[in-house]
Enzyme design. Structure first.
Site, PDB file in Angstrom:
ATOM      1  N   ASP A   1       0.868  -1.160   0.000  1.00 14.88           N
ATOM      2  CA  ASP A   1       0.000   0.000   0.000  1.00 14.88           C
ATOM      3  C   ASP A   1       0.918   1.226   0.000  1.00 14.88           C
ATOM      4  OD1 ASP A   1      -2.300   1.729   0.604  1.00 14.88           O
ATOM      5  OD2 ASP A   1      -1.476   1.797   2.625  1.00 14.88           O
TER       6      ASP A   1
ATOM      7  N   ASP B   1      -0.198   5.111   0.875  1.00 11.76           N
ATOM      8  CA  ASP B   1      -0.439   6.142   1.885  1.00 11.76           C
ATOM      9  C   ASP B   1      -0.394   5.553   3.292  1.00 11.76           C
ATOM     10  OD1 ASP B   1      -2.184   8.755   0.346  1.00 11.76           O
ATOM     11  OD2 ASP B   1      -1.475   6.999  -0.723  1.00 11.76           O
TER      12      ASP B   1
ATOM     13  N   GLU C   1      -1.425  10.708   4.088  1.00 17.04           N
ATOM     14  CA  GLU C   1      -2.573  10.355   3.266  1.00 17.04           C
ATOM     15  C   GLU C   1      -2.690  11.490   2.242  1.00 17.04           C
ATOM     16  OE1 GLU C   1      -4.635   7.697   3.300  1.00 17.04           O
ATOM     17  OE2 GLU C   1      -3.688   6.716   5.020  1.00 17.04           O
TER      18      GLU C   1
ATOM     19  N   ARG D   1     -14.610  12.289  -1.259  1.00 15.76           N
ATOM     20  CA  ARG D   1     -13.414  13.069  -0.920  1.00 15.76           C
ATOM     21  C   ARG D   1     -12.873  13.813  -2.134  1.00 15.76           C
ATOM     22  NH1 ARG D   1      -9.848   8.572   1.780  1.00 15.76           N
ATOM     23  NH2 ARG D   1     -11.331   7.194   0.750  1.00 15.76           N
TER      24      ARG D   1
ATOM     25  N   SER E   1      -2.544   1.215  -4.706  1.00 13.47           N
ATOM     26  CA  SER E   1      -2.974   2.314  -3.860  1.00 13.47           C
ATOM     27  C   SER E   1      -4.372   2.783  -4.214  1.00 13.47           C
ATOM     28  CB  SER E   1      -1.991   3.485  -4.014  1.00 13.47           C
ATOM     29  OG  SER E   1      -2.451   4.620  -3.303  1.00 13.47           O
ATOM     30  N   GLY E   2      -5.152   3.079  -3.178  1.00 11.57           N
ATOM     31  CA  GLY E   2      -6.414   3.781  -3.358  1.00 11.57           C
ATOM     32  C   GLY E   2      -6.185   5.262  -3.558  1.00 11.57           C
TER      33      GLY E   2
ATOM     34  N   LYS F   1      -7.138  -4.066  -5.412  1.00 10.52           N
ATOM     35  CA  LYS F   1      -5.794  -4.378  -4.905  1.00 10.52           C
ATOM     36  C   LYS F   1      -5.566  -5.887  -4.917  1.00 10.52           C
ATOM     37  CE  LYS F   1      -5.000  -0.393  -1.840  1.00 10.52           C
ATOM     38  NZ  LYS F   1      -4.462   0.010  -0.545  1.00 10.52           N
TER      39      LYS F   1
ATOM     40  N   ASP G   1      -1.928  -0.886   5.883  1.00 14.90           N
ATOM     41  CA  ASP G   1      -2.301  -0.353   7.192  1.00 14.90           C
ATOM     42  C   ASP G   1      -3.793  -0.158   7.372  1.00 14.90           C
ATOM     43  OD1 ASP G   1      -2.793   3.051   7.184  1.00 14.90           O
ATOM     44  OD2 ASP G   1      -2.217   2.022   5.353  1.00 14.90           O
TER      45      ASP G   1
ATOM     46  N   ASN H   1      -8.886  -1.305   3.525  1.00 10.49           N
ATOM     47  CA  ASN H   1      -8.905  -1.663   2.104  1.00 10.49           C
ATOM     48  C   ASN H   1      -7.667  -2.453   1.676  1.00 10.49           C
ATOM     49  OD1 ASN H   1      -7.182   0.599   2.250  1.00 10.49           O
ATOM     50  ND2 ASN H   1      -7.711   1.291   0.197  1.00 10.49           N
TER      51      ASN H   1
END
Length: 244
Positions: A36, A38, A45, A82, A126-127, A175, A198, A201
């Site tokens: 991941d 962030d 983030e 967001r 990554s999201g 992912k 972390d 997701n």
């Protein structure tokens, strides 16, 4: 091996807990490590820091925190909400996030170097956004990436994401799919993959990998991971998976 072991985690060393396997493992027995971005590979983030430029950091960060804790069921919806709040932020403000705020987390370079030396390929899923993941990929020399594209018009964010050939948004399920597809591309069984993250997701890809690693993670992620790094840097994984 599964991340869904009911075995209680044991304190392997201060700030490092393990369950479901007996160390030491050998890095060379794996062929892929997926990260991941962030709050795992990097210290921020990114969506929250972009929001700071729009004066909306608190509002966006509250959604991010709830999503990472697993309190928002629909990650895609939470990300769209967001990103909509980022409308009008200039691309120059995103570059300032890279220049002034984005740092690799401790041990990132050491761990990536050790994995590469042991023959592993590296994947960043990554999201977050390609604007940042491309920077991290190039800085660390990572092999593969998958993340989201922010739509830009006239030098500023539109508040929308751009659909990609593989789908609309890189969420937890994407992912997992990318980890499995990369394993297939490399001719690896998923049991020979390591997944580090972390947030909630990250759990799908961690569940699909042979070794799951939580890094300073949310409680739900620590509870399911086979390795939980709770103090120190990313390179603490080398204490249980030896480079040799």
């Amino acid at each position: 091996m599964s991340t869904h072991s009911t075995t209680a985690a044991s304190g392997f060393a201060p700030g490092l807990a393990i369950k479901g396997f007996a160390p030491p493992l050998r890095l060379a027995d794996f062929g892929l490590i997926a990260f991941d971005m962030d709050s795992t590979l990097i210290n921020i983030e990114c969506v929250d820091e972009i929001a700071d430029a729009a004066g909306r950091k608190a509002e966006v960060a509250a959604i991010t925190e709830a999503a990472m804790r697993g309190e928002i069921a629909d990650y895609k919806d939470s990300l769209r909400r967001r990103v909509a709040l980022l409308k009008g932020v200039p691309v120059a403000a995103m570059q300032q996030v890279i220049d002034r705020r984005l740092q690799l987390n401790p041990g990132a370079e050491t761990l990536v170097r050790a994995c590469r030396a042991a023959g592993l390929k590296t994947l960043l899923v990554s999201g977050g956004f390609t604007f940042f993941s491309d920077h991290v990929r190039d800085r660390l020399g990572l092999d593969f990436t998958r993340s989201n594209v922010l739509e830009v018009a006239a030098g500023a964010l539109t508040g929308r994401l751009v659909d990609q050939h593989w789908g609309d948004i890189c969420d937890g399920e994407e992912k997992r799919k990318m980890l499995l597809a990369t394993c297939a591309q490399l001719g690896l069984a998923p049991s020979r993959a390591i997944a580090m993250g972390d947030g909630a997701n990250d759990l799908p890809m961690m569940g699909a990998a042979g070794l799951s690693v939580a890094y300073h993670a949310k409680p739900a992620v620590r509870a399911q991971a086979m390795v939980s790094i709770e103090q120190g840097g990313l390179d603490r994984l080398l204490e249980v998976a030896s480079p040799g």
